[in-house]
Write an enzyme that holds these catalytic residues in place. Structure first.
Site, mmCIF file in Angstrom:
data_model
loop_
_atom_site.group_PDB
_atom_site.id
_atom_site.type_symbol
_atom_site.label_atom_id
_atom_site.label_comp_id
_atom_site.label_asym_id
_atom_site.label_seq_id
_atom_site.Cartn_x
_atom_site.Cartn_y
_atom_site.Cartn_z
ATOM 1 N N HIS A 193 30.911 -8.236 30.910
ATOM 2 C CA HIS A 193 30.593 -9.425 30.119
ATOM 3 C C HIS A 193 29.068 -9.471 30.133
ATOM 4 O O HIS A 193 28.463 -9.894 31.113
ATOM 5 C CB HIS A 193 31.221 -10.649 30.797
ATOM 6 N N ASP A 319 39.990 -11.699 23.211
ATOM 7 C CA ASP A 319 39.347 -12.667 24.114
ATOM 8 C C ASP A 319 40.037 -14.036 23.973
ATOM 9 O O ASP A 319 39.378 -15.080 23.870
ATOM 10 C CB ASP A 319 37.838 -12.791 23.861
HETATM 11 C C1 NCD Z 1 36.211 -17.144 28.259
HETATM 12 C C2 NCD Z 1 37.063 -18.104 29.079
HETATM 13 O O1 NCD Z 1 37.267 -19.245 28.638
HETATM 14 O O2 NCD Z 1 37.590 -17.704 30.121
HETATM 15 N N1 NCD Z 1 35.494 -17.898 27.268
HETATM 16 C C3 NCD Z 1 34.892 -17.440 26.161
HETATM 17 O O3 NCD Z 1 34.273 -18.231 25.423
HETATM 18 N N2 NCD Z 1 34.950 -16.172 25.826
HETATM 19 C C4 NCD Z 1 35.323 -16.344 29.170
HETATM 20 C C5 NCD Z 1 34.726 -15.083 28.572
HETATM 21 O O4 NCD Z 1 35.418 -14.228 28.023
HETATM 22 O O5 NCD Z 1 33.518 -14.894 28.685
HETATM 23 ZN ZN ZN Z 2 33.435 -12.751 28.500
#
Ligand code: NCD
Ligand code: ZN
Length: 443
Positions: A193, A319
């Site tokens: 990340h 994601d």
């Molecule tokens: C993700 C989460 O809510 O766990 N949130 C996001 O906006 N992508 C975390 C992540 O993937 O960085």
């Molecule tokens: Zn992430």
């Protein structure tokens, strides 16, 4: 035993696109009748080793697509600890509804998946749910604190298929270098990340004209790209296997292209929301558009699309980040980052890339099934004989309005709520077991 007939087979691993049929036995693909080939019932029974008295279930696919189940390498299932947002059962039901037969569950739960017993817990809860295959991702550092590495070899033995502190960037370059070094002992990729905290600061959306106009604190594109450069250099130096999550800037695409040309063992993913929405869609009252990394500029979007088309970026991933209505109803700068995606991602990509931008359907399957299977060493990703029967029967004409009631996910934080999308899975099998059937009953 099952014979799925009259389907448009899509299998980029074998270069197949055309009408054919497929036989399933004991959870595996027993025979693929490729476009142009014929098979009669006697031959089919012979393949299956069945005599005629045994029931052979025959299914007419009506010319719809049949492809290997999608594999999503970036999913937040929130169990243990935040089951009000999602749990492994609801998340894996949402997965198959969206056409995903395998999902990788991220480690940023409460507690963090940094221990053998927790990896086993996620794996077993996935098996209990009995829908998509759930593969645990274990944390790189204990408690995602960025200080001390986890016992990677042990975590791999318990069932982890990758390592990631996703949700947070690992700020120490030395620790990330060590992580890549140790992960080599497991053969598993480290998923990064990419976010430099000093650059991201307290930002809530991409830094630019829109953030200035809305008076919201901005995150510069460099918060991601600086880390992509660092991680690519470290992967090159160590020979470790690196996967970059949610690429969202044009500079990141350029760096990944250069690193690959230099022989670095890295792969990358793009999330549909970064292709479909830009910073210009952000509104103060719509925290559904608050996501990390933040929605990019239009120029970034073109670079992401070009990167996908020329093979620089080899994976699509959702994601999927479910959050409750109460949390997302907060003012933009207080709401959590994340978009709910499993059930809308394929239809959204189908509309945008296949219908609008004329991308070939087989390219989507390559990005979302074949390539993730190869990169993460997972079963599936192909219709080859002997492969697990993880299959999706997909109707490209199926239109549907997304509503709170229609979603299997516990959360509804999707920008598509109330909107109509086109292109949905009709039937889904995992290991030959029917896990989704939306076919209308025929009389
Ligand atoms: C993700 C989460 O809510 O766990 N949130 C996001 O906006 N992508 C975390 C992540 O993937 O960085
Ligand atoms: Zn992430």
């Amino acid at each position: 035993m099952l014979w799925i007939k009259n389907v448009h087979l899509l299998d980029p691993m074998q270069g197949i696109s055309g009408i054919g049929s497929l036989l399933v036995k004991d959870g595996r693909i027993a025979k693929l009748v490729k476009p142009g080939e014929e098979l009669n019932t006697t031959e089919a029974l012979a393949v299956l080793g069945a005599d005629e008295s045994e029931a052979l279930c025959q299914l007419d696919g009506g010319g719809n697509y049949l492809f290997p189940g999608l594999i999503d390498v970036h999913v937040h299932l929130r169990e243990p600890g935040q089951e009000e947002k999602e749990d492994i059962n609801s998340g894996s039901r949402a997965a198959v509804r969206g056409g995903f037969t395998s999902i990788l569950a991220m480690a940023n739960t409460q507690p963090v998946i940094d221990h053998r017993a927790l990896v086993e817990f996620v794996r077993l809860q996935g098996e209990r749910a009995g829908k998509a295959r759930v593969y645990p991702v274990a944390a790189v550092t204990k408690g995602l604190e960025g200080r001390e590495l986890t016992e990677m070899v042990e975590l791999k033995a318990a069932g982890a298929v990758a390592f990631s502190d996703d949700g947070r960037g690992i700020q120490s370059a030395e620790l990330f270098r060590l992580a890549l070094e140790y992960a080599k002992l497991t053969g598993c990729p480290v998923i990064s990340h990419c976010e430099d905290d000093s650059l991201a600061g307290q930002g809530v959306m991409r830094k630019g004209l829109t953030s200035a106009r809305l008076g919201l604190r901005g995150i510069p594109a460099s918060a991601e790209s600086v880390m992509v450069a660092r991680d690519a250099l470290l992967a090159g130096e160590t020979g470790g296997k690196l996967h970059i999550a949610h690429v969202s800037t044009k500079e990141s695409v350029r760096l990944i292209r250069a690193a690959k040309a230099a022989g670095v063992d890295l792969s990358a993913e793009v999330n549909p929301h970064h292709l479909l929405f830009s910073e210009e869609d952000v509104q103060l009252t719509e925290s559904v558009y608050k996501v990390n990394p933040p929605l990019p500029s239009k120029e970034d979007q073109e670079a992401l699309f070009a990167g996908l088309m020329d093979g620089t970026i080899e994976l699509l991933a959702t994601d999927h980040a479910p959050h409750t209505w109460e949390e997302k109803a907060k003012p933009f700068d207080e709401a959590p980052f994340g978009i709910n995606a499993l059930e809308t991602a394929l239809a959204a990509v189908w509309q945008e890339l296949v219908i609008k931008r004329k991308v070939k359907p087989e390219k989507i399957i390559e990005l979302w099934s074949a390539n993730p299977a190869r990169r993460f060493g997972l079963a599936g990703g192909t219709l080859k004989e002997g492969a697990p029967a993880d299959l999706v029967l997909f109707d490209p004409e199926w239109r549907e309005r997304i509503t709170a009631d229609s979603l299997e996910s516990k959360s509804q934080n999707t920008p598509f709520l109330g909107k109509e999308l086109q292109g949905f899975p009709v039937m889904v099998w995992v290991g030959g077991k029917l896990v989704l059937n939306r076919r209308k009953v025929q009389d």
